[in-house]
Design a protein around this motif. Structure first.
Motif, PDB file in Angstrom:
ATOM      1  N   ARG A   1      17.291  -8.121  41.706  1.00  9.30           N
ATOM      2  CA  ARG A   1      17.287  -7.891  40.266  1.00  9.30           C
ATOM      3  C   ARG A   1      17.539  -6.455  39.823  1.00  9.30           C
ATOM      4  NH1 ARG A   1      11.952 -11.643  39.214  1.00  9.30           N
ATOM      5  NH2 ARG A   1      12.840 -13.503  40.181  1.00  9.30           N
ATOM      6  N   TYR A   2      17.507  -5.519  40.746  1.00 12.81           N
ATOM      7  CA  TYR A   2      17.618  -4.109  40.357  1.00 12.81           C
ATOM      8  C   TYR A   2      18.864  -3.420  40.896  1.00 12.81           C
ATOM      9  CZ  TYR A   2      12.768  -4.405  38.751  1.00 12.81           C
ATOM     10  OH  TYR A   2      11.624  -4.727  38.087  1.00 12.81           O
TER      11      TYR A   2
ATOM     12  N   GLU B   1      18.684   7.282  42.760  1.00 11.86           N
ATOM     13  CA  GLU B   1      17.665   7.842  41.866  1.00 11.86           C
ATOM     14  C   GLU B   1      17.618   7.139  40.508  1.00 11.86           C
ATOM     15  OE1 GLU B   1      16.193  12.178  40.288  1.00 11.86           O
ATOM     16  OE2 GLU B   1      17.309  12.034  42.168  1.00 11.86           O
ATOM     17  N   ASP B   2      18.775   6.722  39.969  1.00  9.76           N
ATOM     18  CA  ASP B   2      18.789   6.086  38.651  1.00  9.76           C
ATOM     19  C   ASP B   2      18.136   4.704  38.643  1.00  9.76           C
ATOM     20  OD1 ASP B   2      21.037   5.199  40.190  1.00  9.76           O
ATOM     21  OD2 ASP B   2      21.996   4.453  38.358  1.00  9.76           O
ATOM     22  N   VAL B   3      18.016   4.086  39.784  1.00  8.42           N
ATOM     23  CA  VAL B   3      17.398   2.755  39.880  1.00  8.42           C
ATOM     24  C   VAL B   3      15.877   2.839  39.734  1.00  8.42           C
ATOM     25  CG1 VAL B   3      16.974   0.816  41.476  1.00  8.42           C
ATOM     26  CG2 VAL B   3      19.259   1.770  41.251  1.00  8.42           C
ATOM     27  N   TRP B   4      15.300   3.947  40.132  1.00 10.22           N
ATOM     28  CA  TRP B   4      13.846   4.078  40.178  1.00 10.22           C
ATOM     29  C   TRP B   4      13.164   3.879  38.816  1.00 10.22           C
ATOM     30  CZ3 TRP B   4      10.521   4.415  44.215  1.00 10.22           C
ATOM     31  CH2 TRP B   4      11.089   4.602  45.484  1.00 10.22           C
ATOM     32  N   SER B   5      13.845   4.171  37.736  1.00  9.76           N
ATOM     33  CA  SER B   5      13.254   4.034  36.403  1.00  9.76           C
ATOM     34  C   SER B   5      13.825   2.846  35.636  1.00  9.76           C
ATOM     35  CB  SER B   5      13.487   5.318  35.604  1.00  9.76           C
ATOM     36  OG  SER B   5      12.844   6.394  36.245  1.00  9.76           O
ATOM     37  N   TYR B   6      14.586   2.005  36.311  1.00 12.70           N
ATOM     38  CA  TYR B   6      15.261   0.870  35.681  1.00 12.70           C
ATOM     39  C   TYR B   6      14.312  -0.315  35.527  1.00 12.70           C
ATOM     40  CZ  TYR B   6      18.462  -3.109  35.267  1.00 12.70           C
ATOM     41  OH  TYR B   6      19.091  -4.256  34.856  1.00 12.70           O
ATOM     42  N   GLN B   7      14.426  -1.003  34.384  1.00 14.16           N
ATOM     43  CA  GLN B   7      13.744  -2.277  34.145  1.00 14.16           C
ATOM     44  C   GLN B   7      14.835  -3.297  33.849  1.00 14.16           C
ATOM     45  OE1 GLN B   7      11.307  -0.551  30.886  1.00 14.16           O
ATOM     46  NE2 GLN B   7       9.690  -1.831  31.758  1.00 14.16           N
ATOM     47  N   TYR B   8      14.866  -4.397  34.563  1.00 17.16           N
ATOM     48  CA  TYR B   8      15.918  -5.395  34.332  1.00 17.16           C
ATOM     49  C   TYR B   8      15.653  -6.238  33.092  1.00 17.16           C
ATOM     50  CZ  TYR B   8      12.992  -8.996  36.526  1.00 17.16           C
ATOM     51  OH  TYR B   8      11.981  -9.858  36.828  1.00 17.16           O
ATOM     52  N   ALA B   9      14.436  -6.171  32.561  1.00 15.00           N
ATOM     53  CA  ALA B   9      14.091  -6.865  31.316  1.00 15.00           C
ATOM     54  C   ALA B   9      12.887  -6.167  30.704  1.00 15.00           C
ATOM     55  CB  ALA B   9      13.778  -8.335  31.584  1.00 15.00           C
ATOM     56  N   GLU B  10      12.730  -6.350  29.420  1.00 16.85           N
ATOM     57  CA  GLU B  10      11.600  -5.758  28.704  1.00 16.85           C
ATOM     58  C   GLU B  10      10.280  -6.211  29.341  1.00 16.85           C
ATOM     59  OE1 GLU B  10       9.615  -3.431  26.072  1.00 16.85           O
ATOM     60  OE2 GLU B  10      11.807  -3.575  26.159  1.00 16.85           O
TER      61      GLU B  10
END
Length: 170
Positions: free
Chosen positions: A168-169, A46-55
């Motif tokens: 990347r995620y 679940e925590d990956v779903w809102s992750y951005q690896y870069a701006e």
């Protein structure tokens, strides 16, 4: 059985997607893709779903909705080419679609359910096409596109994004 699609059926940009999936006939690739995509997205923590690896990079929620939007666009293109003569379709701005998608305010379940509904509709659409229709060519974004190439682009495009998420995620 590998499927061969003449390069005159699509712009060279799309070769990277088509090459990911032509080892199966289109209808099988659509079905297998649906199974794999659903399995993959359901397996994401679940925590990956809102992750951005870069701006400025999309979250997996935005990526999945981008995959859904792109499938709708290419299914529509396939339908227009199949049913029209001398069709010339406009391009679409995937970044504008993502910006206006509201994906990050959606539930994971709603996104996966939407994906499944869209894919079922895509499978039904492509099952309705004869061999002659599958090979019909139109123009999308001023580039050649056949009905069958649109189907394989749909399949390869989702795998491309699964690979990006894996790299990347997670």
């Amino acid at each position: 059985m590998e499927t061969t699609i003449p390069t005159s059926h699509y712009h060279p940009y799309f070769k990277r997607y088509i090459d990911l999936v032509v080892e199966h006939p289109l209808k099988k690739a659509l079905k297998l893709g649906m199974i794999e995509c659903k399995r993959f997205y359901k397996s994401l923590p679940e925590d990956v779903w809102s992750y951005q690896y870069a701006e400025g990079k999309w979250t997996p929620k935005e990526i999945l909705l981008h995959v859904i939007d792109t499938e709708r666009v290419f299914s529509y293109r396939a339908l227009q080419i199949a049913r029209s003569n001398q069709v010339k379709l406009r391009g679409y701005d995937e970044n504008l679609f993502a910006k206006n998608s509201n994906a990050n305010n959606r539930t994971i379940k709603s996104l996966i359910n939407e994906y499944m509904g869209v894919r079922e509709a895509t499978i039904a659409l492509f099952k309705s096409f004869s061999e002659d229709i599958l090979n019909k060519i139109g123009t999308a974004d001023d580039k050649p596109l056949s009905v069958i190439a649109a189907g394989f682009i749909i399949c390869g495009h989702e795998l491309h994004h699964i690979n990006i998420i894996k790299e990347r995620y997670i």
